[in-house]
Motif scaffolding. Structure first.
Motif, PDB file in Angstrom:
ATOM      1  N   GLY A  94     -10.763 -25.144 -24.055  1.00 16.49           N
ATOM      2  CA  GLY A  94     -11.900 -24.317 -23.662  1.00 16.49           C
ATOM      3  C   GLY A  94     -11.646 -22.827 -23.569  1.00 16.49           C
ATOM      4  O   GLY A  94     -12.429 -22.099 -22.954  1.00 16.49           O
ATOM      5  N   TYR A  95     -10.571 -22.349 -24.180  1.00 13.07           N
ATOM      6  CA  TYR A  95     -10.321 -20.903 -24.180  1.00 13.07           C
ATOM      7  C   TYR A  95     -11.327 -20.201 -25.084  1.00 13.07           C
ATOM      8  O   TYR A  95     -11.726 -20.734 -26.128  1.00 13.07           O
ATOM      9  N   ALA A  96     -11.717 -18.988 -24.705  1.00  8.97           N
ATOM     10  CA  ALA A  96     -12.550 -18.158 -25.576  1.00  8.97           C
ATOM     11  C   ALA A  96     -11.670 -17.558 -26.667  1.00  8.97           C
ATOM     12  O   ALA A  96     -10.461 -17.402 -26.495  1.00  8.97           O
ATOM     13  N   TRP A  97     -12.275 -17.186 -27.793  1.00  6.80           N
ATOM     14  CA  TRP A  97     -11.453 -16.713 -28.913  1.00  6.80           C
ATOM     15  C   TRP A  97     -10.812 -15.354 -28.663  1.00  6.80           C
ATOM     16  O   TRP A  97      -9.892 -14.972 -29.369  1.00  6.80           O
ATOM     17  N   ASP A  98     -11.283 -14.622 -27.634  1.00  4.61           N
ATOM     18  CA  ASP A  98     -10.631 -13.365 -27.300  1.00  4.61           C
ATOM     19  C   ASP A  98      -9.491 -13.554 -26.294  1.00  4.61           C
ATOM     20  O   ASP A  98      -8.800 -12.598 -25.960  1.00  4.61           O
ATOM     21  N   GLU A  99      -9.272 -14.783 -25.827  1.00  2.00           N
ATOM     22  CA  GLU A  99      -8.223 -15.076 -24.855  1.00  2.00           C
ATOM     23  C   GLU A  99      -6.976 -15.711 -25.477  1.00  2.00           C
ATOM     24  O   GLU A  99      -5.895 -15.663 -24.893  1.00  2.00           O
ATOM     25  N   VAL A 100      -7.131 -16.330 -26.641  1.00  2.00           N
ATOM     26  CA  VAL A 100      -6.074 -17.206 -27.145  1.00  2.00           C
ATOM     27  C   VAL A 100      -4.862 -16.472 -27.716  1.00  2.00           C
ATOM     28  O   VAL A 100      -3.755 -17.009 -27.716  1.00  2.00           O
ATOM     29  N   HIS A 101      -5.048 -15.260 -28.196  1.00  2.00           N
ATOM     30  CA  HIS A 101      -3.927 -14.571 -28.854  1.00  2.00           C
ATOM     31  C   HIS A 101      -2.746 -14.404 -27.899  1.00  2.00           C
ATOM     32  O   HIS A 101      -1.606 -14.751 -28.245  1.00  2.00           O
ATOM     33  N   ASP A 102      -2.996 -13.857 -26.721  1.00  2.00           N
ATOM     34  CA  ASP A 102      -1.901 -13.608 -25.778  1.00  2.00           C
ATOM     35  C   ASP A 102      -1.246 -14.905 -25.315  1.00  2.00           C
ATOM     36  O   ASP A 102      -0.024 -14.965 -25.151  1.00  2.00           O
ATOM     37  N   GLU A 103      -2.042 -15.956 -25.112  1.00  2.00           N
ATOM     38  CA  GLU A 103      -1.479 -17.241 -24.703  1.00  2.00           C
ATOM     39  C   GLU A 103      -0.586 -17.804 -25.814  1.00  2.00           C
ATOM     40  O   GLU A 103       0.519 -18.300 -25.560  1.00  2.00           O
ATOM     41  N   ALA A 104      -1.066 -17.736 -27.043  1.00  2.00           N
ATOM     42  CA  ALA A 104      -0.293 -18.257 -28.167  1.00  2.00           C
ATOM     43  C   ALA A 104       0.979 -17.451 -28.387  1.00  2.00           C
ATOM     44  O   ALA A 104       2.009 -18.003 -28.796  1.00  2.00           O
TER      45      ALA A 104
END
Length: 221
Positions: A94-104
């Motif tokens: 359920g992450y938004a697409w503007d949140e996933v870069h830093d997590e990945a």
């Protein structure tokens, strides 16, 4: 060479060189690489010298910094991890697409190839990440990165969004609000100095320069 045989800073450097050449034919320079990595040019220059000695990078004349075959293998492994993780975070957590870069960015250094392969199966072997970037296959081949900048498309030419840059979370949030995502059909309108108008499903949206240059499109079938 397996990516996990190298430390995080080397993984990041090789991946950044590959990404810099994915959508651009410009030579990769020490200064540009330093800006992308958030490091000083002297630090990056020293790292490039070491990686060149290790056979992971080369500097052939005016071609700038180039990955060797061994360096490309590692870079593609890291890009593959990153994009599969982004797909997993958005579709299953359920992450938004503007949140996933830093997590990945964090997770890609901690997971194994076995884990990534199982995620890929779980997700049904996706070919693109949430932003439309191609996901490298396990054998190292990469689906073609296609598309031209929305800012360069003449008015009245129907197109489909192929890819959106994830470099700026604020731009991603704005595009999300405007309904512009990979797969969205658009009809560019009038170009202006501050951007352009775009028809999104019958609604005309004013797209600024930064947003227009973050979106790549292909002709509508």
């Amino acid at each position: 060479m397996r990516a996990e045989e190298l430390n995080r800073s080397v993984q990041d450097c090789l991946k950044t060189v590959w990404l810099a050449q994915e959508w651009s034919s410009d030579a990769v320079t020490t200064t540009g690489l330093a800006q992308q990595l958030g490091l000083s040019p002297s630090t990056v220059s020293e790292a490039v010298t070491k990686l060149t000695a290790q056979g992971l990078l080369s500097r052939p004349g005016r071609s700038g910094i180039v990955l060797t075959d061994r360096g490309r293998d590692v870079a593609v492994q890291m890009v593959r991890r990153h994009r599969i993780l982004e797909a997993f975070l958005t579709s299953r957590l359920g992450y938004a697409w503007d949140e996933v870069h830093d997590e990945a960015e964090v997770l890609e250094h901690a997971v194994s190839e076995k884990f990534v392969a199982r995620l890929e199966v779980l997700l049904g072997h996706p070919e693109r990440d949430p932003h439309g970037d191609p996901i490298p296959r396990r054998d190292g081949t990469v689906p073609p990165a296609t598309g031209v900048l929305l800012a360069d498309v003449p008015a009245g030419s129907p197109v489909v969004v192929a890819r959106v840059s994830d470099a700026d979370p604020a731009v991603l949030r704005w595009l999300e609000g405007a309904g512009i995502r990979p797969g969205t059909e658009l009809v560019p309108g009038e170009h202006r100095s501050r951007g352009m108008s775009v028809d999104v499903g019958g609604t005309v949206v004013e797209v600024g320069v930064l947003a227009a240059e973050a979106v790549r499109v292909r002709p509508r079938d």
